[in-house]
Design a protein around this motif. Sequence first.
Motif, mmCIF file in Angstrom:
data_model
loop_
_atom_site.group_PDB
_atom_site.id
_atom_site.type_symbol
_atom_site.label_atom_id
_atom_site.label_comp_id
_atom_site.label_asym_id
_atom_site.label_seq_id
_atom_site.Cartn_x
_atom_site.Cartn_y
_atom_site.Cartn_z
ATOM 1 N N ARG A 175 0.670 -1.292 -0.058
ATOM 2 C CA ARG A 175 0.031 0.162 0.004
ATOM 3 C C ARG A 175 1.018 1.185 0.079
ATOM 4 N N ASP A 176 1.996 1.386 0.968
ATOM 5 C CA ASP A 176 2.633 2.564 0.905
ATOM 6 C C ASP A 176 3.544 2.693 -0.456
ATOM 7 N N LEU A 177 4.056 1.487 -0.971
ATOM 8 C CA LEU A 177 4.782 1.759 -2.239
ATOM 9 C C LEU A 177 3.787 2.301 -3.443
ATOM 10 N N THR A 178 2.700 1.949 -3.381
ATOM 11 C CA THR A 178 1.602 2.167 -4.451
ATOM 12 C C THR A 178 1.076 3.434 -4.461
ATOM 13 N N SER A 179 1.107 4.032 -3.211
ATOM 14 C CA SER A 179 0.458 5.460 -2.967
ATOM 15 C C SER A 179 1.562 6.711 -2.925
ATOM 16 N N HIS A 180 2.617 6.380 -2.127
ATOM 17 C CA HIS A 180 3.684 6.995 -1.836
ATOM 18 C C HIS A 180 4.618 7.219 -3.126
ATOM 19 N N TYR A 181 4.716 5.967 -3.918
ATOM 20 C CA TYR A 181 5.748 6.102 -4.911
ATOM 21 C C TYR A 181 5.261 5.871 -6.182
ATOM 22 N N ILE A 182 4.394 4.677 -6.610
ATOM 23 C CA ILE A 182 4.124 4.413 -7.870
ATOM 24 C C ILE A 182 2.961 5.317 -8.506
ATOM 25 N N ASP A 183 2.025 5.655 -7.691
ATOM 26 C CA ASP A 183 1.231 6.745 -8.149
ATOM 27 C C ASP A 183 1.695 7.942 -8.125
ATOM 28 N N ARG A 184 2.486 8.699 -7.086
ATOM 29 C CA ARG A 184 3.263 9.740 -7.281
ATOM 30 C C ARG A 184 3.947 9.773 -8.564
ATOM 31 N N ILE A 185 4.762 9.043 -8.906
ATOM 32 C CA ILE A 185 5.875 9.046 -9.705
ATOM 33 C C ILE A 185 4.947 9.155 -11.105
ATOM 34 N N LEU A 186 3.919 8.390 -11.297
ATOM 35 C CA LEU A 186 3.316 8.289 -12.546
ATOM 36 C C LEU A 186 2.466 9.561 -13.005
ATOM 37 N N ARG A 187 2.046 10.515 -12.057
ATOM 38 C CA ARG A 187 1.369 11.789 -11.791
ATOM 39 C C ARG A 187 2.185 12.692 -11.935
ATOM 40 N N GLY A 188 3.654 12.423 -12.219
ATOM 41 C CA GLY A 188 4.719 13.276 -12.596
ATOM 42 C C GLY A 188 4.952 14.522 -11.411
ATOM 43 N N SER A 189 4.561 13.808 -9.995
ATOM 44 C CA SER A 189 4.964 14.927 -9.103
ATOM 45 C C SER A 189 5.978 14.663 -8.387
ATOM 46 N N THR A 190 7.154 13.588 -8.845
ATOM 47 C CA THR A 190 8.254 13.279 -8.178
ATOM 48 C C THR A 190 8.982 12.459 -8.981
ATOM 49 N N SER A 191 10.248 12.174 -8.659
ATOM 50 C CA SER A 191 11.275 11.304 -9.408
ATOM 51 C C SER A 191 11.968 10.923 -8.323
ATOM 52 N N VAL A 192 12.621 9.692 -8.533
ATOM 53 C CA VAL A 192 13.599 9.079 -7.417
ATOM 54 C C VAL A 192 14.998 8.687 -7.952
ATOM 55 N N VAL A 193 15.806 8.508 -7.049
ATOM 56 C CA VAL A 193 17.208 8.187 -7.473
ATOM 57 C C VAL A 193 17.611 7.254 -6.310
ATOM 58 N N SER A 194 18.482 6.046 -6.521
ATOM 59 C CA SER A 194 19.010 5.166 -5.737
ATOM 60 C C SER A 194 20.347 5.413 -5.296
ATOM 61 N N ILE A 195 20.819 5.267 -4.064
ATOM 62 C CA ILE A 195 21.821 5.787 -3.589
ATOM 63 C C ILE A 195 22.195 4.426 -2.225
ATOM 64 N N THR A 196 23.635 4.075 -2.265
ATOM 65 C CA THR A 196 24.000 3.261 -1.087
ATOM 66 C C THR A 196 24.914 4.097 -0.311
ATOM 67 N N GLU A 197 24.755 3.787 1.027
ATOM 68 C CA GLU A 197 25.764 4.463 2.056
ATOM 69 C C GLU A 197 25.703 3.715 3.201
ATOM 70 N N ASP A 198 26.682 4.249 4.355
ATOM 71 C CA ASP A 198 26.941 3.136 5.434
ATOM 72 C C ASP A 198 26.356 4.114 6.596
ATOM 73 N N ASP A 199 25.742 3.335 7.627
ATOM 74 C CA ASP A 199 25.182 4.145 8.641
ATOM 75 C C ASP A 199 26.400 4.274 9.807
ATOM 76 N N PRO A 200 26.427 4.992 10.906
ATOM 77 C CA PRO A 200 27.500 5.060 11.928
ATOM 78 C C PRO A 200 27.788 3.522 12.672
ATOM 79 N N SER A 201 27.007 2.657 12.633
ATOM 80 C CA SER A 201 27.261 1.320 13.125
ATOM 81 C C SER A 201 28.271 0.515 12.073
ATOM 82 N N GLY A 202 28.285 1.164 10.838
ATOM 83 C CA GLY A 202 29.249 0.284 10.054
ATOM 84 C C GLY A 202 28.419 -0.638 8.873
#
Length: 893
Positions: A248-275
Amino acid sequence: MAFPLPSHLPRKVDVSSEILTKFDSATWKTLNSSVATSWCKELDECISQTKRRIHDRIRSDITAFDAQLSSAKSAQERLSNLSRGINSLSQSVFDSESGVAALTLETLKQHHALAQASLNADVLHASLQHLEKCKAQLDLAQMTADTGNLPEAVRACSELNRLLAASPGPLTEANVIADVKRVSQVIENRVSELLEYACSVSLTVVEQHITVRPSVLVPGSATPLPLSSVLSSLSPSVLAARLASLRRDLTSHYIDRILRGSTSVVSITEDDPSGFIIHKIQCLTPNDPVSHDTSLDSLSRLLDFLDGKVFPHLPQHQRESFPRTFAKPVTSSVMTNLLIPSLPLTLQGLPPFLQLTRKAVDFESKYVVGLLGGGSMEREIKAWADSVCAHYERARRVRILGTIRNVILEHATRIGDTFVAEIHISPGNLPYDQTTVADQQDATECSPSSGDPWNLDDRSFSMSHSGSAVDEQSWGFDDEIEQSGQTATVSGLSLEAKADPDPGDAWGWNDDEPPEEPAGEEAGTDSSHAGLWDDDPWGNNNDSSTYPSAIPSVAGAVQSQKLTPEQQVARGSTNGPSKASQDPSRVSKDRYLVSTLTTEVVRTVENCLEEGKALSTSHIFPHLPTSPPGNLIMHSGSLVFELYCGLYPVVAASRLSDATLHVQFSNDCYYLSEELGRVLSKAEAPSDVEGKLQEIRADLMVLAESWFYDAIDKQVTTLCTTLASADGFTGTSDQDRYDECETSVTTVLQDIKRLARSWKHILPKGKYYIAVGNVVDGVLSRILDDVLAIPDIPEVESHKLGELCRILSALEELFVENAESLVVSFVPLWLKFSYLSELLEASMADLTYLFDEGALVDFEIDELVKLVRALFADTPLRTKTLDKIMGGHPIRS
């Protein structure tokens, strides 16, 4: 039931019966001691005889008797021995101390006690063993939970629950089991909370970003837990709820929003303080709207991220089924939020949209079918793309109908938003057919031609509104009708929004005058009609010399009655040819009022046909025999007309109840029909589209005619209701009754004049005459019926009735044109009504003369008979006159 023995059969009578019979027959007088003694002797003697017979019987067979006696004694002795043996056996078996039964029962009791002790020992042993297993499993669960090994703790709790569920029966209700269950539930709840915490930390979906941690630390644990083991350790219900929330969250927050043209996404990878490594999808809110291609690319990156970072961590049984649940939402969102809203509104927007459609089909093939595992046979985007031409046309049709609906609703509340359309009539042609003298009650019989009930097919229109001229090529008739030999022309006419048009100019009576003449001279050219539209209901300002009297001469009347309605209209008068017919070079024209809403409707239909033709010739879509491109848009034209015909009379129902607006809607329908004919003559529409529009045109003509005659019928009904207060025009010799009848007739006269003034500036001249003529004819018909129904008309009443009838003679001024009266042409009952007013005060000789001259041919024979009987007394002269009348109207050569 005992049946009586017949009397002829022998009866066996015993002594007792005889004695009883004697008892019964004895009375208190005959009964004494001697009689009783005799009865006793008889009984004793009978008993003695019976004993002797018994002894004689025994002595006769003494041997058999002795044998039977000895057998009976032997049987009695054996029975006695058997009874003594049974008593002895019962004593030996059932004795409470030494009996066999007592000893056996005691032995069985001892054996049962031993068996119960053995069973108790076995149950106790089994319970202790089971408790030992439960205790060991409980210790394991407690230890793994304390050390943070949550997957092992889940398995230990599951095994402990299995052991508790399989507890032996005697142990089920034990307090120790209840304590173990309570401790186990506490451990299980704690483990579940830690797992949910680990799951929420490992996989976070919020509106701004998606975070995935492959490993996570839980409180009290030094060893990180893999995301896959955390998800596998969740209970089925919790896992299902988590996955449903994730979807539900992926559909409402991302799939629908992306296709409505209100947002775009970018993929990143990082380390948290615990490593530990963190994978993220970050939402970006651009300043400018995101293009559709970028939206599909962003959605592709999102699905790739889920496929690489989320789906591999799912439990084995969810790795295929859970991604498949995204297939339908993704497909629906692409259709609802991307493709359908992106349908272009013009042909110029179709090429980029088709490119987007092809990209969406490729996206479906790669991601929906390939990555998510959607059904390859249920490719909804491809199926929709294959029919994109029909979808585009349907979307345009919905928009077209929605726009024209709003226009109709807006115009339904406006008043006075109209323009004037003109009908130009070439010389030598009859402007109107016989509908001018037809009965308004039957619209079908009124028109000899169902396709053109007003005979106006070959006329053109021109209009202007608010001082701006309308393009001739948009609204003028350009088609030529070779059959009729008439040439259609268009001329512009400007109207001031609030100006009160001149009554003569409403029909173009003053158009033949030079434009440079002063306004006073223009008004003077129509001075002969200046009194026709004043406020005087009686028309006293009219010059009687400008038009013939109400009753023409007998010769002229007979000549007019012999003419056909077409000849009467062509002549323009019953007394001679009109000036218009004498001048062949003169071109007359009619004008009528039309709502500007009709121009919007016609323009919309023209745009539909042009847009459909442009789409068909653009070759953007392949031509299919079943549904060629542009066909649906062209068919929208007929739907526009249907929407207008169905919606406008409903939303404007309160306004259309007014007689003026009622006939104006009839004008609108007629104008639309004529404009549709012009459009069809210029447009090259497919046969099915043209056939449908031809049906719509015929329906508009029928609608115009039905509303026209419906307005007439309503006015006739209203006026007849007013005449009903005259109560049949009886008793007019009384002054009060005469005043009531005079008031009714005067009111009808005023109403008709007022109606004529309102209709004059709306209807074309010919239809105006038809409408007013039918209204007048309906009123005259009602008065004729009432007067002819009076059985007896005294002399005083006949004069009063004649005066009442002559009141309506003022209606003739409504039908005067060029100083000539057209009333007979448009009011079929006018001559009949006029002669009735004369007959009411005529002598028998005058009536006979008129009858012999054929002036009374409009009257039926029975009507004349009733009228003569009502007016004249029963005399030989009346009888002779009636005989002549009943012989029929004279035949004139």
